[in-house]
Design a protein around this motif. Structure first.
Motif, PDB file in Angstrom:
ATOM      1  N   LEU A 316       1.937   0.610  -6.398  1.00  0.00           N
ATOM      2  CA  LEU A 316       3.280   0.946  -6.866  1.00  0.00           C
ATOM      3  C   LEU A 316       3.290   1.025  -8.389  1.00  0.00           C
ATOM      4  CD1 LEU A 316       5.419  -1.361  -4.538  1.00  0.00           C
ATOM      5  CD2 LEU A 316       5.018   1.101  -4.316  1.00  0.00           C
ATOM      6  N   PRO A 317       4.238   1.742  -8.957  1.00  0.00           N
ATOM      7  CA  PRO A 317       4.255   1.934 -10.411  1.00  0.00           C
ATOM      8  C   PRO A 317       4.174   0.643 -11.212  1.00  0.00           C
ATOM      9  CG  PRO A 317       5.821   3.393  -9.354  1.00  0.00           C
ATOM     10  CD  PRO A 317       5.289   2.509  -8.285  1.00  0.00           C
ATOM     11  N   ASP A 318       4.926  -0.403 -10.805  1.00  0.00           N
ATOM     12  CA  ASP A 318       4.871  -1.663 -11.559  1.00  0.00           C
ATOM     13  C   ASP A 318       3.986  -2.705 -10.884  1.00  0.00           C
ATOM     14  OD1 ASP A 318       6.427  -2.069  -9.403  1.00  0.00           O
ATOM     15  OD2 ASP A 318       8.186  -2.847 -10.457  1.00  0.00           O
ATOM     16  N   GLY A 319       3.386  -2.339  -9.763  1.00  0.00           N
ATOM     17  CA  GLY A 319       2.432  -3.221  -9.098  1.00  0.00           C
ATOM     18  C   GLY A 319       3.019  -4.475  -8.505  1.00  0.00           C
ATOM     19  N   LYS A 320       4.302  -4.460  -8.148  1.00  0.00           N
ATOM     20  CA  LYS A 320       4.884  -5.658  -7.537  1.00  0.00           C
ATOM     21  C   LYS A 320       5.987  -5.272  -6.564  1.00  0.00           C
ATOM     22  CE  LYS A 320       8.387  -6.485 -11.102  1.00  0.00           C
ATOM     23  NZ  LYS A 320       8.930  -7.475 -12.067  1.00  0.00           N
ATOM     24  N   VAL A 321       6.355  -6.220  -5.708  1.00  0.00           N
ATOM     25  CA  VAL A 321       7.421  -6.012  -4.739  1.00  0.00           C
ATOM     26  C   VAL A 321       8.771  -6.081  -5.447  1.00  0.00           C
ATOM     27  CG1 VAL A 321       8.506  -6.952  -2.649  1.00  0.00           C
ATOM     28  CG2 VAL A 321       6.031  -7.026  -2.904  1.00  0.00           C
ATOM     29  N   PRO A 322       9.720  -5.200  -5.120  1.00  0.00           N
ATOM     30  CA  PRO A 322      11.058  -5.312  -5.702  1.00  0.00           C
ATOM     31  C   PRO A 322      11.644  -6.703  -5.463  1.00  0.00           C
ATOM     32  CG  PRO A 322      10.824  -3.244  -4.527  1.00  0.00           C
ATOM     33  CD  PRO A 322       9.592  -4.031  -4.240  1.00  0.00           C
ATOM     34  N   ASP A 323      12.416  -7.208  -6.412  1.00  0.00           N
ATOM     35  CA  ASP A 323      12.929  -8.575  -6.333  1.00  0.00           C
ATOM     36  C   ASP A 323      13.692  -8.837  -5.044  1.00  0.00           C
ATOM     37  OD1 ASP A 323      11.818  -9.064  -8.774  1.00  0.00           O
ATOM     38  OD2 ASP A 323      13.688  -8.839  -9.913  1.00  0.00           O
ATOM     39  N   GLU A 324      14.470  -7.860  -4.586  1.00  0.00           N
ATOM     40  CA  GLU A 324      15.292  -8.069  -3.406  1.00  0.00           C
ATOM     41  C   GLU A 324      14.460  -8.176  -2.120  1.00  0.00           C
ATOM     42  OE1 GLU A 324      15.387  -3.576  -4.311  1.00  0.00           O
ATOM     43  OE2 GLU A 324      15.361  -5.501  -5.401  1.00  0.00           O
ATOM     44  N   LEU A 325      13.174  -7.789  -2.169  1.00  0.00           N
ATOM     45  CA  LEU A 325      12.305  -7.856  -0.989  1.00  0.00           C
ATOM     46  C   LEU A 325      11.248  -8.953  -1.096  1.00  0.00           C
ATOM     47  CD1 LEU A 325      11.646  -4.039  -0.415  1.00  0.00           C
ATOM     48  CD2 LEU A 325      13.270  -5.524   0.786  1.00  0.00           C
ATOM     49  N   ARG A 326      11.284  -9.713  -2.175  1.00  0.00           N
ATOM     50  CA  ARG A 326      10.222 -10.680  -2.423  1.00  0.00           C
ATOM     51  C   ARG A 326      10.133 -11.734  -1.327  1.00  0.00           C
ATOM     52  NH1 ARG A 326      10.748 -12.850  -8.120  1.00  0.00           N
ATOM     53  NH2 ARG A 326      10.188 -10.674  -8.520  1.00  0.00           N
ATOM     54  N   ASP A 327      11.270 -12.301  -0.923  1.00  0.00           N
ATOM     55  CA  ASP A 327      11.254 -13.351   0.095  1.00  0.00           C
ATOM     56  C   ASP A 327      10.779 -12.818   1.446  1.00  0.00           C
ATOM     57  OD1 ASP A 327      12.131 -15.192  -1.741  1.00  0.00           O
ATOM     58  OD2 ASP A 327      14.234 -15.112  -1.127  1.00  0.00           O
ATOM     59  N   ALA A 328      11.219 -11.598   1.789  1.00  0.00           N
ATOM     60  CA  ALA A 328      10.834 -11.020   3.071  1.00  0.00           C
ATOM     61  C   ALA A 328       9.338 -10.734   3.131  1.00  0.00           C
ATOM     62  CB  ALA A 328      11.619  -9.735   3.329  1.00  0.00           C
ATOM     63  N   PHE A 329       8.759 -10.342   2.006  1.00  0.00           N
ATOM     64  CA  PHE A 329       7.344  -9.990   1.988  1.00  0.00           C
ATOM     65  C   PHE A 329       6.429 -11.188   1.729  1.00  0.00           C
ATOM     66  CE2 PHE A 329       8.710  -5.645   1.881  1.00  0.00           C
ATOM     67  CZ  PHE A 329       7.627  -4.903   2.314  1.00  0.00           C
ATOM     68  N   ALA A 330       6.985 -12.308   1.257  1.00  0.00           N
ATOM     69  CA  ALA A 330       6.155 -13.446   0.840  1.00  0.00           C
ATOM     70  C   ALA A 330       5.164 -13.897   1.911  1.00  0.00           C
ATOM     71  CB  ALA A 330       7.052 -14.609   0.404  1.00  0.00           C
ATOM     72  N   PRO A 331       5.589 -14.056   3.193  1.00  0.00           N
ATOM     73  CA  PRO A 331       4.615 -14.517   4.198  1.00  0.00           C
ATOM     74  C   PRO A 331       3.464 -13.552   4.449  1.00  0.00           C
ATOM     75  CG  PRO A 331       6.880 -14.791   4.979  1.00  0.00           C
ATOM     76  CD  PRO A 331       6.938 -13.931   3.758  1.00  0.00           C
ATOM     77  N   TRP A 332       3.622 -12.306   4.026  1.00  0.00           N
ATOM     78  CA  TRP A 332       2.617 -11.291   4.325  1.00  0.00           C
ATOM     79  C   TRP A 332       1.703 -10.986   3.149  1.00  0.00           C
ATOM     80  CZ3 TRP A 332       2.367 -10.198   9.295  1.00  0.00           C
ATOM     81  CH2 TRP A 332       3.502 -10.444  10.078  1.00  0.00           C
ATOM     82  N   LEU A 333       1.938 -11.683   2.034  1.00  0.00           N
ATOM     83  CA  LEU A 333       1.201 -11.324   0.833  1.00  0.00           C
ATOM     84  C   LEU A 333       0.353 -12.452   0.265  1.00  0.00           C
ATOM     85  CD1 LEU A 333       3.907  -9.169  -1.009  1.00  0.00           C
ATOM     86  CD2 LEU A 333       1.975  -8.410   0.387  1.00  0.00           C
ATOM     87  N   ASP A 334       0.244 -13.585   0.984  1.00  0.00           N
ATOM     88  CA  ASP A 334      -0.616 -14.634   0.457  1.00  0.00           C
ATOM     89  C   ASP A 334      -2.082 -14.249   0.692  1.00  0.00           C
ATOM     90  OD1 ASP A 334      -1.583 -15.457   2.995  1.00  0.00           O
ATOM     91  OD2 ASP A 334       0.104 -16.798   3.279  1.00  0.00           O
ATOM     92  N   ASP A 335      -2.958 -14.949   0.007  1.00  0.00           N
ATOM     93  CA  ASP A 335      -4.387 -14.639   0.141  1.00  0.00           C
ATOM     94  C   ASP A 335      -5.125 -15.774   0.854  1.00  0.00           C
ATOM     95  OD1 ASP A 335      -4.278 -16.578  -1.795  1.00  0.00           O
ATOM     96  OD2 ASP A 335      -5.688 -15.604  -3.173  1.00  0.00           O
ATOM     97  N   ARG A 336      -4.394 -16.518   1.689  1.00  0.00           N
ATOM     98  CA  ARG A 336      -5.036 -17.608   2.435  1.00  0.00           C
ATOM     99  C   ARG A 336      -5.971 -17.019   3.489  1.00  0.00           C
ATOM    100  NH1 ARG A 336      -5.243 -20.856  -1.027  1.00  0.00           N
ATOM    101  NH2 ARG A 336      -4.928 -18.896  -2.156  1.00  0.00           N
TER     102      ARG A 336
END
Length: 409
Positions: A316-336
């Motif tokens: 993505l242009p800024d390389g991050k998830v939009p703030d309003e979607l951060r919580d929804a995407f959090a479980p899917w973006l960890d590197d565990r």
């Protein structure tokens, strides 16, 4: 009794213990995951003893049915007493129950004097299974005096053939439930299914004060045993729906790098049945092993999705998830990462469809030794315990699968 013995190949050497300790230290969570399988649960004890001798100490014990009982004994004792308590439990329940136990005991003692051929082991297992059906097992369950069809509807006696009350006394004697609920360094999870809704429920010491009733509910396999009532709800053996609690571990949040030692007593692989008894045995193997394969596929798909989402967001242009979607995407973006090491019991040719309720000492020693042996083989591959590549997110290892691959090359 004569305890299962290990060969030099089974016993971990100093170098193996050191290599394993260094690799295990990289995992905040080391989980021992135990299936249900009745008398086959002695295999799990052999695996645990092998891991214990190698210096590996799981901090999360998860089990269903007999796996829940073994897990509770491990979690409910200090590390230096765990193996001895497991031996004490199996020494107890491998004795015939009831007032007329002496015929089965006498026959078993006579058989022990003969060479342990496959034919003798098969005969001994048959007698042990018959004894379990007829009179139960000491410290585990007793046959009811009256048929369920002669008892009042709604009672425990009308809905089960055996009384598991002896198991409660055995658990209270061998398991320190205050330790389970008070020691934050060890976690216990047991799988059940709610009778009315049919939904799986896991009782977890992180959220529930575990007692003997939770462990007994996990092993309340109908129609042998009655449902166990916990806070107004009735529960049966979790193996009715999912015999392997691995998926529960993988779905927990927040995630941690996890080494999951998955101990299966039912093998998904087997020979084509040649008789009706073979069919009945193979049905059990497939039915009770399938959830392990499903859980492994689940973690693979989930980790692949996380990796794909991470790559997409980085583009993505800024390389991050939009703030309003951060919580929804959090479980899917960890590197565990998850590393699943399978230890799977390989049934012997002389075993039959009743192998899960043949609680004889001869079979128990054979199962226990198989666990020690398979653990020894696994420890000869220290790379099995390496942290997986974080870009991939998971790894799956099985020493028997590796052996089959080598045999085909």
């Amino acid at each position: 009794m004569t305890r299962p013995t290990r060969t030099p190949a089974d016993a971990p050497g100093a170098a193996q213990r050191k290599a394993l300790a260094a690799r295990a230290a990289a995992y905040p969570t080391i989980a021992l995951v135990l299936q249900g399988g009745g008398a086959l649960g002695a295999y799990q004890c052999g695996v645990y003893e092998g891991l214990h001798d190698a210096g590996l100490r799981p901090n999360w014990l998860a089990g269903t049915s007999i796996g829940a009982i073994n897990a509770a004994i491990i979690a409910g004792n200090a590390p230096e007493h765990r193996v001895e308590r497991l031996h004490e439990f199996w020494d107890t329940i491998c004795e015939p129950g009831g007032a007329l136990s002496w015929p089965a005991t006498a026959v078993r003692a006579a058989l022990a004097a003969f060479p342990q051929t496959p034919e003798l082991k098969s005969g001994a297992a048959s007698l042990a299974a018959l004894a379990a059906l007829w009179q139960g097992q000491r410290g585990f369950f007793e046959a009811r005096a009256l048929s369920p069809f002669l008892q009042a509807d709604g009672s425990d006696g009308a809905t089960s053939f055996y009384d598991p009350a002896p198991l409660r006394a055995t658990l209270e004697r061998l398991v320190d439930f205050d330790r389970i609920n008070g020691d934050a360094s060890v976690r216990l999870t047991v799988g059940t299914v709610e009778v009315v809704t049919g939904n799986v429920r896991y009782f977890d010491s992180r959220t529930t004060r575990i007692g003997p009733q939770h462990v007994m509910a996990s092993g309340a396999l109908p129609p042998a045993f009655p449902a166990v009532n916990i806070e107004g709800c009735d529960y049966w053996d979790g193996g009715l729906v999912s015999n392997t609690p691995l998926e529960y571990l993988l779905d927990q949040w927040p995630r941690k790098d996890t080494l999951a030692l998955q101990v299966d007593v039912w093998s998904a692989r087997g020979q084509r049945p040649a008789s009706m008894m073979d069919v009945l045995e193979r049905m059990k193997d497939v039915q009770y092993s399938s959830r392990t394969r499903a859980a492994t596929r689940h973690v693979a798909r989930t980790q692949q999705l996380r990796t794909a989402l991470t790559d997409l967001i980085q583009r993505l242009p800024d390389g991050k998830v939009p703030d309003e979607l951060r919580d929804a995407f959090a479980p899917w973006l960890d590197d565990r990462v998850f590393n699943i090491v399978h230890l799977i019991y390989q049934a012997k040719p002389h075993e039959e469809q009743f192998k899960d309720y043949a609680f004889g000492r001869i079979a128990m020693r054979e199962h226990w030794h198989a666990g020690l042996h398979d653990t020894g083989l696994t420890l000869h591959h220290p790379h099995f315990f390496d942290l997986p590549d974080r870009h991939k997110g998971f790894a799956v290892h099985d020493v028997h699968h590796l052996t089959r691959e080598h045999a085909q090359t």
